[in-house]
Design a protein around this motif. Structure first.
Motif, PDB file in Angstrom:
ATOM      1  N   MET A 126       0.772  -1.157   0.017  1.00  0.00           N
ATOM      2  CA  MET A 126      -0.121   0.077   0.045  1.00  0.00           C
ATOM      3  C   MET A 126       0.921   1.279  -0.117  1.00  0.00           C
ATOM      4  N   VAL A 127       0.278   2.548  -0.198  1.00  0.00           N
ATOM      5  CA  VAL A 127       1.025   3.691  -0.369  1.00  0.00           C
ATOM      6  C   VAL A 127       0.699   4.168   1.191  1.00  0.00           C
ATOM      7  N   LYS A 128       1.577   4.892   1.836  1.00  0.00           N
ATOM      8  CA  LYS A 128       1.676   5.433   3.078  1.00  0.00           C
ATOM      9  C   LYS A 128       2.549   6.929   3.168  1.00  0.00           C
ATOM     10  N   THR A 129       2.163   7.682   3.979  1.00  0.00           N
ATOM     11  CA  THR A 129       2.900   9.091   4.257  1.00  0.00           C
ATOM     12  C   THR A 129       3.374   8.775   5.564  1.00  0.00           C
ATOM     13  N   VAL A 130       4.711   9.133   5.672  1.00  0.00           N
ATOM     14  CA  VAL A 130       5.487   8.856   6.778  1.00  0.00           C
ATOM     15  C   VAL A 130       5.568  10.229   7.341  1.00  0.00           C
TER      16      VAL A 130
END
Length: 285
Positions: A226-230
């Motif tokens: 999945m795509v995540k924003t850290v």
């Protein structure tokens, strides 16, 4: 009487002697009188004292704990059969089939040594952290496994509620939480003989109503990418692809983050990579 080559001390010396610093992602320095890793290098990789490694190799200490044996086996890149031999030489019962394994196959360890410049971590079937690279720790502001071996993503997500402040899955936290629980349920269905694993799940169900509700939905599936924003305190928000790979014939999972080349997010990773190198934090083993 077993020969010296079959004792814990003899095995430890033999296994240390067959590894080169490059095999474990370390630089070689100084003149080496014998082949293989130095004792201090093995001690650093395993998170134990040099004196303790010396006492084990000299036969002055013969009963290391299971935690020490696991750490040394991982540092020495032992395969499953050698790891079982190591346990028995230490007078311990090897981890049985159908239980959560913390063994990282030797081939995977060599691959990890060559991927140390990526934000990459290795987790056990119960989502206990087994290995992390310096860039992973710089990205998430996380301690090393050697300094904190108790890090567990399930606990961090559902009991400590700390993950939401660190990273956000695109589509909302519900997607990530469901994927995590479904993956854990899949592992629990396979590892039915591990009473510690089952107890762990029962404890989290008691401590987290959210986890219990998702568990009761009955979904079981391998974790999907999945795509995540850290949310990094050093470089701000970094949007990355998060890919999860389960190693064949093993329960362990490789989690790696990446960004599109030449993107602002890739530039942020480059900044963190330089910082990680300058901090001289060794990768976990």
């Amino acid at each position: 009487m077993p020969s010296d080559a079959d004792t814990l001390a003899g095995l430890l010396r033999a296994w240390r002697g067959r590894l080169l610093p490059a095999d474990v992602g370390m630089e070689s320095y100084g003149r080496r009188r014998t082949a293989g890793l130095r004792r201090e290098e093995l001690a650093q990789l395993a998170g134990v004292s040099v004196d303790y490694v010396m006492r084990l190799e000299q036969g002055r200490s013969r009963t290391p704990s299971a935690q020490i044996v696991t750490a040394l086996a991982r540092a020495l890149q032992l395969d499953r059969t050698e790891t079982e031999m190591f346990y028995r030489a230490a007078g311990l019962a090897p981890p049985g089939a159908g239980t959560v394994s913390h063994h990282i196959p030797s081939g995977v360890q060599r691959m990890l040594a060559r991927m140390s410049d990526l934000p990459l971590a290795v987790f056990a079937a119960d989502w206990t952290l087994l290995h992390s690279t310096p860039l992973w720790r710089a990205l998430f502001g996380a301690p090393s496994v050697l300094s904190d071996p108790s890090q567990n993503l399930i606990v961090q997500t559902f009991v400590e509620n700390s993950i939401a402040d660190i990273a956000t899955a695109h589509g909302g936290p519900d997607i990530f939480e469901r994927a995590l629980v479904a993956d854990l349920r899949r592992s629990a269905a396979i590892l039915t003989g591990d009473t510690h694993f089952q107890t762990f799940i029962a404890q989290v169900r008691e401590q987290s109503p959210r986890f219990a509700a998702l568990w009761n939905e009955g979904r079981a599936a391998a974790h999907q990418s999945m795509v995540k924003t850290v949310h990094s305190p050093l470089v701000g928000d970094v949007t990355l692809d998060c890919d999860v790979v389960t190693v064949p014939d093993s329960d362990i999972k490789l989690v790696v983050y990446s960004a599109t080349e030449s993107s602002p997010d890739a530039a942020k990773l480059d900044f963190l990579r330089v910082r990680a190198v300058h901090s001289q934090i060794p990768a976990d083993r």
